[in-house]
Design a protein around this motif. Structure first.
Motif, PDB file in Angstrom:
ATOM      1  N   LYS A 165     -22.284-121.774  38.746  1.00 54.64           N
ATOM      2  CA  LYS A 165     -21.456-122.436  37.741  1.00 54.64           C
ATOM      3  C   LYS A 165     -20.071-121.790  37.685  1.00 54.64           C
ATOM      4  O   LYS A 165     -19.050-122.491  37.591  1.00 54.64           O
ATOM      5  CB  LYS A 165     -22.121-122.338  36.358  1.00 54.64           C
ATOM      6  CG  LYS A 165     -21.339-123.086  35.260  1.00 54.64           C
ATOM      7  CD  LYS A 165     -21.217-124.578  35.580  1.00 54.64           C
ATOM      8  CE  LYS A 165     -20.686-125.396  34.415  1.00 54.64           C
ATOM      9  NZ  LYS A 165     -19.309-125.047  34.040  1.00 54.64           N
ATOM     10  N   GLU A 166     -20.021-120.471  37.763  1.00 49.88           N
ATOM     11  CA  GLU A 166     -18.736-119.784  37.779  1.00 49.88           C
ATOM     12  C   GLU A 166     -17.947-120.144  39.039  1.00 49.88           C
ATOM     13  O   GLU A 166     -16.717-120.299  38.998  1.00 49.88           O
ATOM     14  CB  GLU A 166     -18.933-118.275  37.693  1.00 49.88           C
ATOM     15  CG  GLU A 166     -19.422-117.780  36.340  1.00 49.88           C
ATOM     16  CD  GLU A 166     -20.944-117.814  36.214  1.00 49.88           C
ATOM     17  OE1 GLU A 166     -21.613-118.493  37.045  1.00 49.88           O
ATOM     18  OE2 GLU A 166     -21.465-117.177  35.279  1.00 49.88           O
ATOM     19  N   ALA A 167     -18.659-120.284  40.164  1.00 49.51           N
ATOM     20  CA  ALA A 167     -17.997-120.706  41.399  1.00 49.51           C
ATOM     21  C   ALA A 167     -17.405-122.099  41.237  1.00 49.51           C
ATOM     22  O   ALA A 167     -16.280-122.374  41.670  1.00 49.51           O
ATOM     23  CB  ALA A 167     -18.991-120.686  42.558  1.00 49.51           C
ATOM     24  N   GLU A 168     -18.160-122.991  40.591  1.00 51.83           N
ATOM     25  CA  GLU A 168     -17.662-124.346  40.330  1.00 51.83           C
ATOM     26  C   GLU A 168     -16.422-124.314  39.430  1.00 51.83           C
ATOM     27  O   GLU A 168     -15.394-124.946  39.736  1.00 51.83           O
ATOM     28  CB  GLU A 168     -18.748-125.182  39.651  1.00 51.83           C
ATOM     29  CG  GLU A 168     -18.263-126.566  39.218  1.00 51.83           C
ATOM     30  CD  GLU A 168     -19.233-127.289  38.303  1.00 51.83           C
ATOM     31  OE1 GLU A 168     -18.816-128.306  37.688  1.00 51.83           O
ATOM     32  OE2 GLU A 168     -20.395-126.860  38.186  1.00 51.83           O
ATOM     33  N   ASP A 169     -16.509-123.596  38.323  1.00 57.33           N
ATOM     34  CA  ASP A 169     -15.400-123.561  37.368  1.00 57.33           C
ATOM     35  C   ASP A 169     -14.128-122.996  38.005  1.00 57.33           C
ATOM     36  O   ASP A 169     -13.021-123.481  37.751  1.00 57.33           O
ATOM     37  CB  ASP A 169     -15.782-122.723  36.146  1.00 57.33           C
ATOM     38  CG  ASP A 169     -16.877-123.367  35.306  1.00 57.33           C
ATOM     39  OD1 ASP A 169     -17.116-124.585  35.478  1.00 57.33           O
ATOM     40  OD2 ASP A 169     -17.495-122.648  34.499  1.00 57.33           O
ATOM     41  N   THR A 170     -14.297-121.983  38.852  1.00 54.47           N
ATOM     42  CA  THR A 170     -13.148-121.363  39.501  1.00 54.47           C
ATOM     43  C   THR A 170     -12.507-122.311  40.502  1.00 54.47           C
ATOM     44  O   THR A 170     -11.279-122.445  40.567  1.00 54.47           O
ATOM     45  CB  THR A 170     -13.568-120.061  40.194  1.00 54.47           C
ATOM     46  OG1 THR A 170     -14.134-119.175  39.226  1.00 54.47           O
ATOM     47  CG2 THR A 170     -12.375-119.388  40.855  1.00 54.47           C
ATOM     48  N   ALA A 171     -13.336-122.985  41.309  1.00 47.59           N
ATOM     49  CA  ALA A 171     -12.796-123.944  42.271  1.00 47.59           C
ATOM     50  C   ALA A 171     -12.083-125.089  41.563  1.00 47.59           C
ATOM     51  O   ALA A 171     -11.020-125.553  42.004  1.00 47.59           O
ATOM     52  CB  ALA A 171     -13.918-124.478  43.160  1.00 47.59           C
ATOM     53  N   ARG A 172     -12.633-125.540  40.451  1.00 50.99           N
ATOM     54  CA  ARG A 172     -11.982-126.614  39.686  1.00 50.99           C
ATOM     55  C   ARG A 172     -10.626-126.153  39.145  1.00 50.99           C
ATOM     56  O   ARG A 172      -9.652-126.906  39.157  1.00 50.99           O
ATOM     57  CB  ARG A 172     -12.881-127.061  38.535  1.00 50.99           C
ATOM     58  CG  ARG A 172     -14.090-127.878  38.957  1.00 50.99           C
ATOM     59  CD  ARG A 172     -14.777-128.506  37.750  1.00 50.99           C
ATOM     60  NE  ARG A 172     -16.031-129.151  38.103  1.00 50.99           N
ATOM     61  CZ  ARG A 172     -16.118-130.383  38.621  1.00 50.99           C
ATOM     62  NH1 ARG A 172     -15.012-131.073  38.853  1.00 50.99           N
ATOM     63  NH2 ARG A 172     -17.304-130.906  38.902  1.00 50.99           N
ATOM     64  N   ALA A 173     -10.566-124.902  38.669  1.00 49.17           N
ATOM     65  CA  ALA A 173      -9.301-124.372  38.163  1.00 49.17           C
ATOM     66  C   ALA A 173      -8.251-124.356  39.269  1.00 49.17           C
ATOM     67  O   ALA A 173      -7.080-124.693  39.041  1.00 49.17           O
ATOM     68  CB  ALA A 173      -9.509-122.966  37.592  1.00 49.17           C
ATOM     69  N   GLY A 174      -8.665-123.976  40.473  1.00 45.91           N
ATOM     70  CA  GLY A 174      -7.733-123.987  41.590  1.00 45.91           C
ATOM     71  C   GLY A 174      -7.303-125.385  41.977  1.00 45.91           C
ATOM     72  O   GLY A 174      -6.126-125.630  42.285  1.00 45.91           O
ATOM     73  N   LEU A 175      -8.240-126.325  41.952  1.00 47.21           N
ATOM     74  CA  LEU A 175      -7.925-127.700  42.342  1.00 47.21           C
ATOM     75  C   LEU A 175      -7.015-128.392  41.329  1.00 47.21           C
ATOM     76  O   LEU A 175      -6.324-129.354  41.683  1.00 47.21           O
ATOM     77  CB  LEU A 175      -9.215-128.503  42.520  1.00 47.21           C
ATOM     78  CG  LEU A 175      -9.958-128.236  43.837  1.00 47.21           C
ATOM     79  CD1 LEU A 175     -11.342-128.838  43.804  1.00 47.21           C
ATOM     80  CD2 LEU A 175      -9.164-128.787  45.024  1.00 47.21           C
TER      81      LEU A 175
END
Length: 256
Positions: A165-175
């Motif tokens: 979930k943290e990996a998802e949230d971080t990738a979304r922040a970058g995108l």
């Protein structure tokens, strides 16, 4: 834990950060000889310049780059840029603890040198020191939110640590900042797949595949620390194949 979780291919990066030591244009024989003589006479700037030249794509030679940067470090052990390059070189060689050693020295001299936190985080991530890597990438993204590689590699470390979930949230922040970035699209797709969000995962993986297919070799080379132009084409092809593997794994998962 589902068996497929550890099979996804994630694509960490090592963003090329130029620490300027003068022009990296190819020198004439006479100028090159003069720089070598100056280095032999213990001119730190000349040794550093030679290290930079041999670390550039135009004259890439990792052994020579390391030789001259180490000589420069012996002459001036308090130069953050020299230590940063030595950290990069040891990372490329796979000597992760030595890479971390050089970067720690760099940060002790200049705690505001943002790229050092990125490089240390990368070495820590590959070494499996996930809490330390997360800390450093969090520091880096707070200092340099406009650098996509920080978001990508923080997502990568969260993924490796099993924090999907943290990996998802971080990738979304970058995108949100870099919506077309293929590394971030792949990172998000893999994070979603490992949370069984299959439909969304496929959309992001397809976006990553399409964008990787459009990258030039120069764009690819600028995202990695080695500077060796010989590896650009094979590296880009491997990235494309990695995303294809992720799509295949996704298809096999949803088919079961």
């Amino acid at each position: 834990m589902h068996a497929y979780r550890n099979k996804s291919v994630i694509l960490p990066t090592a963003l090329l950060c130029v620490v300027a030591f003068g022009s990296l244009a190819v020198l004439s024989d006479f100028q090159y000889l003069g720089t070598k003589i100056a280095c032999w006479r213990e001119d730190t700037s000349a040794c550093t310049r030679l290290g930079s030249i041999y670390f550039s794509p135009a004259a890439y030679n990792l052994d020579k780059a390391e030789f001259y940067f180490r000589k420069a470090d012996a002459l001036n052990p308090n130069a953050t840029g020299i230590l940063y390059y030595l950290g990069r070189i040891e990372f490329i060689r796979g000597d992760l603890n030595t890479s971390i050693f050089f970067i720690v020295r760099s940060i002790k001299i200049d705690a505001d040198f943002e790229q050092a936190y990125y490089m240390r985080g990368l070495a820590e991530g590959y070494a499996g020191y996930f809490p330390q890597a997360i800390r450093d990438f969090q520091t880096y993204t707070s200092m340099a939110p406009d650098q996509w590689a920080g978001w990508n590699d923080l997502s990568f470390v969260y993924f490796k640590a099993g924090k999907f979930k943290e990996a998802e949230d971080t990738a979304r922040a970058g995108l949100e900042i870099f919506p077309d970035n293929p590394w971030l699209n792949n990172a998000l797709g893999v994070a979603l797949r490992n949370q069984q969000k299959f439909q969304d995962a496929e959309a992001y993986l397809q976006a990553a595949l399409a964008r990787f297919a459009q990258l030039t070799l120069t764009e690819w080379g600028s995202a990695y620390p080695g500077n060796n132009p010989i590896s650009y084409e094979s590296g880009l092809l491997e990235a494309v194949e990695s995303v294809k593997v992720n799509l295949t794994l996704l298809e096999s998962t949803t088919a079961n």
